[in-house]
Design an enzyme around this catalytic site. Structure first.
Site, PDB file in Angstrom:
ATOM      1  N   ARG A  81      -5.089  16.154  -9.323  1.00 46.40           N
ATOM      2  CA  ARG A  81      -4.254  16.342  -8.124  1.00 46.40           C
ATOM      3  C   ARG A  81      -5.099  16.933  -6.996  1.00 46.40           C
ATOM      4  NH1 ARG A  81      -1.315  20.649  -7.345  1.00 46.40           N
ATOM      5  NH2 ARG A  81      -0.746  20.945  -9.516  1.00 46.40           N
ATOM      6  N   TYR A 134       6.382   2.894  13.357  1.00 44.28           N
ATOM      7  CA  TYR A 134       6.751   2.297  12.070  1.00 44.28           C
ATOM      8  C   TYR A 134       8.099   2.875  11.590  1.00 44.28           C
ATOM      9  CZ  TYR A 134       6.494   1.138   7.132  1.00 44.28           C
ATOM     10  OH  TYR A 134       6.779   0.679   5.871  1.00 44.28           O
ATOM     11  N   ASP A 217      -1.971   6.415  14.178  1.00 43.88           N
ATOM     12  CA  ASP A 217      -1.769   5.474  13.078  1.00 43.88           C
ATOM     13  C   ASP A 217      -2.539   4.202  13.441  1.00 43.88           C
ATOM     14  OD1 ASP A 217      -0.847   3.458  11.367  1.00 43.88           O
ATOM     15  OD2 ASP A 217       1.174   4.295  11.224  1.00 43.88           O
ATOM     16  N   LYS A 242      -2.118  -2.148   3.807  1.00 43.11           N
ATOM     17  CA  LYS A 242      -2.205  -3.333   4.669  1.00 43.11           C
ATOM     18  C   LYS A 242      -3.623  -3.906   4.661  1.00 43.11           C
ATOM     19  CE  LYS A 242       2.015  -2.115   5.318  1.00 43.11           C
ATOM     20  NZ  LYS A 242       2.483  -1.273   6.388  1.00 43.11           N
TER      21      LYS A 242
HETATM   22  C1  LIG Z   1       3.201  -0.084   6.433  1.00 50.85           C
HETATM   23  C2  LIG Z   1       2.965   0.901   7.500  1.00 50.85           C
HETATM   24  C3  LIG Z   1       3.125   2.277   7.273  1.00 50.85           C
HETATM   25  C4  LIG Z   1       3.619   2.829   5.951  1.00 50.85           C
HETATM   26  O1  LIG Z   1       2.718   2.589   4.922  1.00 50.85           O
HETATM   27  P1  LIG Z   1       3.158   2.529   3.374  1.00 50.85           P
HETATM   28  O2  LIG Z   1       1.853   2.310   2.695  1.00 50.85           O
HETATM   29  O3  LIG Z   1       4.123   1.395   3.222  1.00 50.85           O
HETATM   30  O4  LIG Z   1       3.786   3.827   3.046  1.00 50.85           O
HETATM   31  C5  LIG Z   1       2.843   3.139   8.303  1.00 50.85           C
HETATM   32  N1  LIG Z   1       2.441   2.696   9.516  1.00 50.85           N
HETATM   33  C6  LIG Z   1       2.291   1.385   9.764  1.00 50.85           C
HETATM   34  C7  LIG Z   1       1.842   0.946  11.118  1.00 50.85           C
HETATM   35  C8  LIG Z   1       2.543   0.440   8.780  1.00 50.85           C
HETATM   36  O5  LIG Z   1       2.410  -0.867   9.047  1.00 50.85           O
END
Ligand SMILES: *Cc1c(COP(=O)(O)O)cnc(C)c1O
Length: 428
Positions: A81, A134, A217, A242
């Site tokens: 962890r 998001y 982000d 992604k």
């Molecule tokens: C998919 C996504 C998230 C969240 O990510 P997860 O891995 O699904 O928790 C956050 N920000 C953006 C821009 C995303 O496309």
């Protein structure tokens, strides 16, 4: 012979700094520590044996921040962890693309975002953020954080002046805990000026606890096509699910930045337990070896596909970053902070939900699914899927119309993708 510590972090040949893609297969890993295995093994273990009680004591002192790290001291492995070789090596590799000092990986993009926000926000604080964000982040800002006495103020993604003004105004009446940016915005690809936000945040150095950090982000264009730390951001956040994961088979996230800013997030991650698991970390190391190949191929394919759609009589508009008007603030921001237009964009079909659905249902090679950045092309309907919980009027204002379809372009042959889109548009 090179000593292990040196080999692990070698980034130069002579005075030549190696590029990230050259280091994705080796950086941070020392084969001599793992029976000479070329690839980093999967360390499926919850805990690690200390060679002595003194070592255990020293490792905990560092992990819990009870004392400063000595010059040549490496933090020891304790418990998965807190740390694990697969995660540490992955973190080292991730920092190379963004030019970050430190990195952390998480069990999801939302785990990275929520752990980071909870690290810097306190009751009474306000978060100033770009809009839209998001869906999960939106829920966190609107429904969860207010339960802890944390307010949020948004500004429209494309409006640089509004960003400056909101940060200034919010900062004059409350402590801004964090400036949070998502750029380009999903699904319309509106660009936020990171430098303008960083400048406005720096102007608040007089507030209690110092100026707010700026977190970006970078899921949509990172790590190849946009590197926010180079434009004044303090922290970069990712859904590694992604583009970085890139095969639609893992869920993970990351937070990168200067050690000074990442360190408190690491402490929060240890206690919330939001770290990534070793197997996912190992898969992500495999993904990182090809991230440049994949993202480059996807980017090239996306241009062909976007051009086909732009020229199709049934398509009203294509929100592709490669088609920004020659002049204007959006183009300026794009040129200043992005390297390439990426491969996720939306387009509007002439018609409404019915036409969009007929098109989506007819697709064969392109799969009908949410998410993006994987090797396979995916299409979805933001109005009724990813963005369905937004108020209809608000949705309309953001340009999410009933005819809007979002497409994430994969690595298939572009001619095949175009053939699929063409036959699906015939039924519209
Ligand atoms: C998919 C996504 C998230 C969240 O990510 P997860 O891995 O699904 O928790 C956050 N920000 C953006 C821009 C995303 O496309």
């Amino acid at each position: 012979m090179t000593e292990p510590g040196k080999l692990r972090h070698q980034r130069m040949i002579g005075d030549r700094a190696l590029r990230p893609e050259s280091l994705m297969m080796s950086y941070g890993y020392d084969p001599s520590l793992s029976e000479g295995a070329v690839k980093c093994p999967l360390f499926l273990t919850s805990t690690f044996v200390f060679e002595s009680a003194e070592d255990g004591k020293a490792f905990f002192e560092l992990a819990y921040g009870l004392r400063e790290r000595a010059p040549a001291e490496e933090p020891g492995l304790i418990y998965s962890r807190i740390n694990n070789p697969d995660l540490e090596i992955l973190e080292d590799r991730l920092t190379l693309w963004d030019g970050a000092e430190s990195g952390l990986v998480f069990s999801s993009g939302m785990a990275a975002i929520s752990t980071t926000l909870l690290t810097f926000l306190r009751p009474g604080d306000v978060v100033v953020h770009s809009e839209p964000v998001y869906g999960g982040t939106d829920f966190l800002l609107n429904r969860i954080l207010p339960q802890f006495g944390i307010r949020h103020v948004g500004f429209p993604a494309a409006d640089r002046e509004a960003a400056r003004r909101r940060i200034r105004e919010a900062g004059s009446s409350a402590r801004i805990g964090l400036v949070y940016v998502e750029t380009p915005a999903n699904p319309t690809n509106a660009m936020v000026d990171i430098e303008a936000c960083a400048e406005a945040a720096r102007a608040l150095s007089g507030q209690e606890g110092g100026r707010p950090l700026v977190a970006v982000d970078n899921t949509f264009l990172g790590p190849l096509w946009q590197q926010p730390l180079r434009h004044g951001a303090d922290l970069v956040l990712y859904s590694l699910t992604k583009y970085v994961g890139g095969h639609s088979d893992v869920i993970a996230g990351a937070c990168l930045g200067a050690e000074q800013h990442v360190s408190p997030v690491r402490g929060m991650r240890t206690i919330l337990g939001t770290m990534c698991d070793p197997h996912t970390g190992w898969l992500l190391m495999r993904s990182l070896e090809t991230v440049k190949l994949r993202m480059t191929s996807q980017m090239k394919n996306a241009r062909y596909v976007a051009e086909f759609l732009r020229d199709h009589p049934l398509i009203r508009s294509v929100h592709y970053l490669g088609f920004l008007p020659e002049h204007g603030p959006q183009r300026e921001i794009y040129e200043g902070q992005c390297v390439a237009p990426g491969s996720t964009f939306s387009f509007e079909i002439d018609g409404g939900e019915e036409e969009a659905f007929r098109f989506l249902n007819r697709l064969e090679l392109v799969k009908l699914a949410v998410s993006l950045g994987g090797t396979e092309s995916l299409a979805e309907h933001p109005g009724t899927m990813t963005h369905s919980d937004i108020e209809p009027a608000e949705r309309e204002r953001m340009g999410i119309t009933p005819g809007l379809v979002r497409l994430s372009v994969g690595i298939e042959a572009p001619q095949d993708l175009i053939a699929d889109l063409e036959q699906a548009l015939e039924v519209v």
